[in-house]
Design a protein around this motif. Structure first.
Motif, PDB file in Angstrom:
ATOM      1  N   PRO A  44       6.462   4.409  -5.567  1.00  0.00           N
ATOM      2  CA  PRO A  44       5.965   3.036  -5.479  1.00  0.00           C
ATOM      3  C   PRO A  44       6.960   2.048  -4.870  1.00  0.00           C
ATOM      4  O   PRO A  44       6.564   1.134  -4.158  1.00  0.00           O
ATOM      5  CB  PRO A  44       5.647   2.651  -6.916  1.00  0.00           C
ATOM      6  CG  PRO A  44       5.786   3.872  -7.732  1.00  0.00           C
ATOM      7  CD  PRO A  44       6.466   4.912  -6.930  1.00  0.00           C
ATOM      8  N   VAL A  45       8.239   2.234  -5.119  1.00  0.00           N
ATOM      9  CA  VAL A  45       9.240   1.313  -4.573  1.00  0.00           C
ATOM     10  C   VAL A  45       9.307   1.437  -3.060  1.00  0.00           C
ATOM     11  O   VAL A  45       9.285   0.436  -2.344  1.00  0.00           O
ATOM     12  CB  VAL A  45      10.629   1.564  -5.214  1.00  0.00           C
ATOM     13  CG1 VAL A  45      11.696   0.737  -4.524  1.00  0.00           C
ATOM     14  CG2 VAL A  45      10.584   1.267  -6.694  1.00  0.00           C
ATOM     15  N   GLN A  46       9.364   2.656  -2.560  1.00  0.00           N
ATOM     16  CA  GLN A  46       9.392   2.846  -1.113  1.00  0.00           C
ATOM     17  C   GLN A  46       8.101   2.369  -0.465  1.00  0.00           C
ATOM     18  O   GLN A  46       8.118   1.779   0.612  1.00  0.00           O
ATOM     19  CB  GLN A  46       9.635   4.309  -0.758  1.00  0.00           C
ATOM     20  CG  GLN A  46      11.076   4.730  -0.894  1.00  0.00           C
ATOM     21  CD  GLN A  46      11.278   6.150  -0.405  1.00  0.00           C
ATOM     22  OE1 GLN A  46      10.396   6.994  -0.529  1.00  0.00           O
ATOM     23  NE2 GLN A  46      12.434   6.407   0.164  1.00  0.00           N
ATOM     24  N   LEU A  47       6.989   2.612  -1.113  1.00  0.00           N
ATOM     25  CA  LEU A  47       5.697   2.202  -0.574  1.00  0.00           C
ATOM     26  C   LEU A  47       5.604   0.680  -0.478  1.00  0.00           C
ATOM     27  O   LEU A  47       5.189   0.142   0.552  1.00  0.00           O
ATOM     28  CB  LEU A  47       4.571   2.760  -1.438  1.00  0.00           C
ATOM     29  CG  LEU A  47       3.173   2.680  -0.878  1.00  0.00           C
ATOM     30  CD1 LEU A  47       3.061   3.420   0.450  1.00  0.00           C
ATOM     31  CD2 LEU A  47       2.181   3.276  -1.873  1.00  0.00           C
ATOM     32  N   CYS A  48       6.014  -0.012  -1.514  1.00  0.00           N
ATOM     33  CA  CYS A  48       6.005  -1.482  -1.496  1.00  0.00           C
ATOM     34  C   CYS A  48       6.984  -2.036  -0.467  1.00  0.00           C
ATOM     35  O   CYS A  48       6.669  -2.986   0.252  1.00  0.00           O
ATOM     36  CB  CYS A  48       6.338  -2.038  -2.871  1.00  0.00           C
ATOM     37  SG  CYS A  48       5.007  -1.805  -4.056  1.00  0.00           S
ATOM     38  N   GLY A  95       7.839  14.126   4.195  1.00  0.00           N
ATOM     39  CA  GLY A  95       8.400  12.773   4.111  1.00  0.00           C
ATOM     40  C   GLY A  95       7.341  11.731   3.813  1.00  0.00           C
ATOM     41  O   GLY A  95       7.548  10.824   3.010  1.00  0.00           O
ATOM     42  N   ILE A  96       6.177  11.870   4.446  1.00  0.00           N
ATOM     43  CA  ILE A  96       5.070  10.943   4.195  1.00  0.00           C
ATOM     44  C   ILE A  96       4.594  11.062   2.748  1.00  0.00           C
ATOM     45  O   ILE A  96       4.367  10.060   2.068  1.00  0.00           O
ATOM     46  CB  ILE A  96       3.918  11.195   5.186  1.00  0.00           C
ATOM     47  CG1 ILE A  96       4.357  10.791   6.596  1.00  0.00           C
ATOM     48  CG2 ILE A  96       2.663  10.441   4.771  1.00  0.00           C
ATOM     49  CD1 ILE A  96       3.405  11.206   7.694  1.00  0.00           C
ATOM     50  N   LYS A  97       4.469  12.293   2.271  1.00  0.00           N
ATOM     51  CA  LYS A  97       4.053  12.508   0.880  1.00  0.00           C
ATOM     52  C   LYS A  97       5.066  11.898  -0.098  1.00  0.00           C
ATOM     53  O   LYS A  97       4.686  11.333  -1.117  1.00  0.00           O
ATOM     54  CB  LYS A  97       3.892  13.995   0.590  1.00  0.00           C
ATOM     55  CG  LYS A  97       2.672  14.610   1.234  1.00  0.00           C
ATOM     56  CD  LYS A  97       2.613  16.098   0.940  1.00  0.00           C
ATOM     57  CE  LYS A  97       1.461  16.767   1.633  1.00  0.00           C
ATOM     58  NZ  LYS A  97       1.460  18.231   1.411  1.00  0.00           N
ATOM     59  N   ALA A  98       6.347  12.029   0.222  1.00  0.00           N
ATOM     60  CA  ALA A  98       7.386  11.484  -0.658  1.00  0.00           C
ATOM     61  C   ALA A  98       7.285   9.964  -0.745  1.00  0.00           C
ATOM     62  O   ALA A  98       7.434   9.386  -1.823  1.00  0.00           O
ATOM     63  CB  ALA A  98       8.767  11.906  -0.157  1.00  0.00           C
ATOM     64  N   VAL A  99       7.018   9.301   0.387  1.00  0.00           N
ATOM     65  CA  VAL A  99       6.898   7.842   0.378  1.00  0.00           C
ATOM     66  C   VAL A  99       5.653   7.418  -0.389  1.00  0.00           C
ATOM     67  O   VAL A  99       5.695   6.476  -1.180  1.00  0.00           O
ATOM     68  CB  VAL A  99       6.849   7.301   1.823  1.00  0.00           C
ATOM     69  CG1 VAL A  99       6.457   5.840   1.843  1.00  0.00           C
ATOM     70  CG2 VAL A  99       8.186   7.491   2.499  1.00  0.00           C
ATOM     71  N   LEU A 100       4.544   8.116  -0.176  1.00  0.00           N
ATOM     72  CA  LEU A 100       3.302   7.759  -0.858  1.00  0.00           C
ATOM     73  C   LEU A 100       3.396   7.958  -2.371  1.00  0.00           C
ATOM     74  O   LEU A 100       2.685   7.294  -3.122  1.00  0.00           O
ATOM     75  CB  LEU A 100       2.128   8.557  -0.286  1.00  0.00           C
ATOM     76  CG  LEU A 100       1.758   8.222   1.163  1.00  0.00           C
ATOM     77  CD1 LEU A 100       0.654   9.140   1.654  1.00  0.00           C
ATOM     78  CD2 LEU A 100       1.350   6.769   1.295  1.00  0.00           C
ATOM     79  N   SER A 101       4.273   8.833  -2.807  1.00  0.00           N
ATOM     80  CA  SER A 101       4.411   9.075  -4.245  1.00  0.00           C
ATOM     81  C   SER A 101       5.491   8.199  -4.890  1.00  0.00           C
ATOM     82  O   SER A 101       5.657   8.230  -6.095  1.00  0.00           O
ATOM     83  CB  SER A 101       4.731  10.555  -4.504  1.00  0.00           C
ATOM     84  OG  SER A 101       5.993  10.883  -3.983  1.00  0.00           O
ATOM     85  N   ILE A 146      10.354   3.086   9.367  1.00  0.00           N
ATOM     86  CA  ILE A 146      11.394   4.108   9.228  1.00  0.00           C
ATOM     87  C   ILE A 146      12.598   3.545   8.479  1.00  0.00           C
ATOM     88  O   ILE A 146      13.161   4.192   7.596  1.00  0.00           O
ATOM     89  CB  ILE A 146      11.805   4.669  10.602  1.00  0.00           C
ATOM     90  CG1 ILE A 146      10.671   5.550  11.141  1.00  0.00           C
ATOM     91  CG2 ILE A 146      13.102   5.456  10.527  1.00  0.00           C
ATOM     92  CD1 ILE A 146      10.873   6.013  12.564  1.00  0.00           C
ATOM     93  N   THR A 147      12.967   2.316   8.801  1.00  0.00           N
ATOM     94  CA  THR A 147      14.098   1.689   8.122  1.00  0.00           C
ATOM     95  C   THR A 147      13.777   1.421   6.653  1.00  0.00           C
ATOM     96  O   THR A 147      14.608   1.678   5.772  1.00  0.00           O
ATOM     97  CB  THR A 147      14.471   0.367   8.817  1.00  0.00           C
ATOM     98  OG1 THR A 147      14.775   0.643  10.180  1.00  0.00           O
ATOM     99  CG2 THR A 147      15.654  -0.287   8.155  1.00  0.00           C
ATOM    100  N   ALA A 148      12.580   0.923   6.369  1.00  0.00           N
ATOM    101  CA  ALA A 148      12.202   0.608   4.990  1.00  0.00           C
ATOM    102  C   ALA A 148      12.158   1.858   4.127  1.00  0.00           C
ATOM    103  O   ALA A 148      12.515   1.826   2.951  1.00  0.00           O
ATOM    104  CB  ALA A 148      10.848  -0.088   4.959  1.00  0.00           C
ATOM    105  N   ILE A 149      11.726   2.943   4.707  1.00  0.00           N
ATOM    106  CA  ILE A 149      11.646   4.197   3.962  1.00  0.00           C
ATOM    107  C   ILE A 149      13.043   4.761   3.720  1.00  0.00           C
ATOM    108  O   ILE A 149      13.277   5.481   2.762  1.00  0.00           O
ATOM    109  CB  ILE A 149      10.781   5.218   4.725  1.00  0.00           C
ATOM    110  CG1 ILE A 149       9.342   4.718   4.810  1.00  0.00           C
ATOM    111  CG2 ILE A 149      10.813   6.584   4.083  1.00  0.00           C
ATOM    112  CD1 ILE A 149       8.492   5.487   5.776  1.00  0.00           C
TER     113      ILE A 149
END
Length: 88
Positions: A50-54, A42-48, A23-26
């Motif tokens: 790359p910076v947040q995902l990494c 929110g999950i879709k936004a993180v998966l799309s 949650i903090t990283a996102i």
């Protein structure tokens, strides 16, 4: 590199660490998730992104690392554990 993942997954504090770090990283504001649809968005936004995902992947990796050993793997003692230590 060997990590005793089954033991960690049985420990509820492991999951507290994973969820809070994710949650903090996102960079999520908990007030954003007011419905299940908002959570899915929110999950879709993180998966799309790359910076947040990494960032999230690296943060979750930090929960797995045993600070008492060199590198990422567990010690021989920790690899022999069958379950988390419980206070008696």
């Amino acid at each position: 590199m060997k990590v005793n993942i089954p033991v960690r997954m049985k420990n509820p504090w492991f999951w507290v660490g994973v969820v809070s770090v994710a949650i903090t990283a996102i960079g999520v504001d908990p007030m954003t998730f007011t419905s299940w649809a908002a959570v899915l968005d929110g999950i879709k936004a993180v998966l799309s992104n790359p910076v947040q995902l990494c960032t999230m992947a690296l943060a979750i990796l930090s929960v797995f690392i045993d600070p008492t050993t060199a590198g990422v793997g567990d010690s021989k003692t920790a690899l022999g554990y069958d379950r988390p230590n419980k206070e008696k």
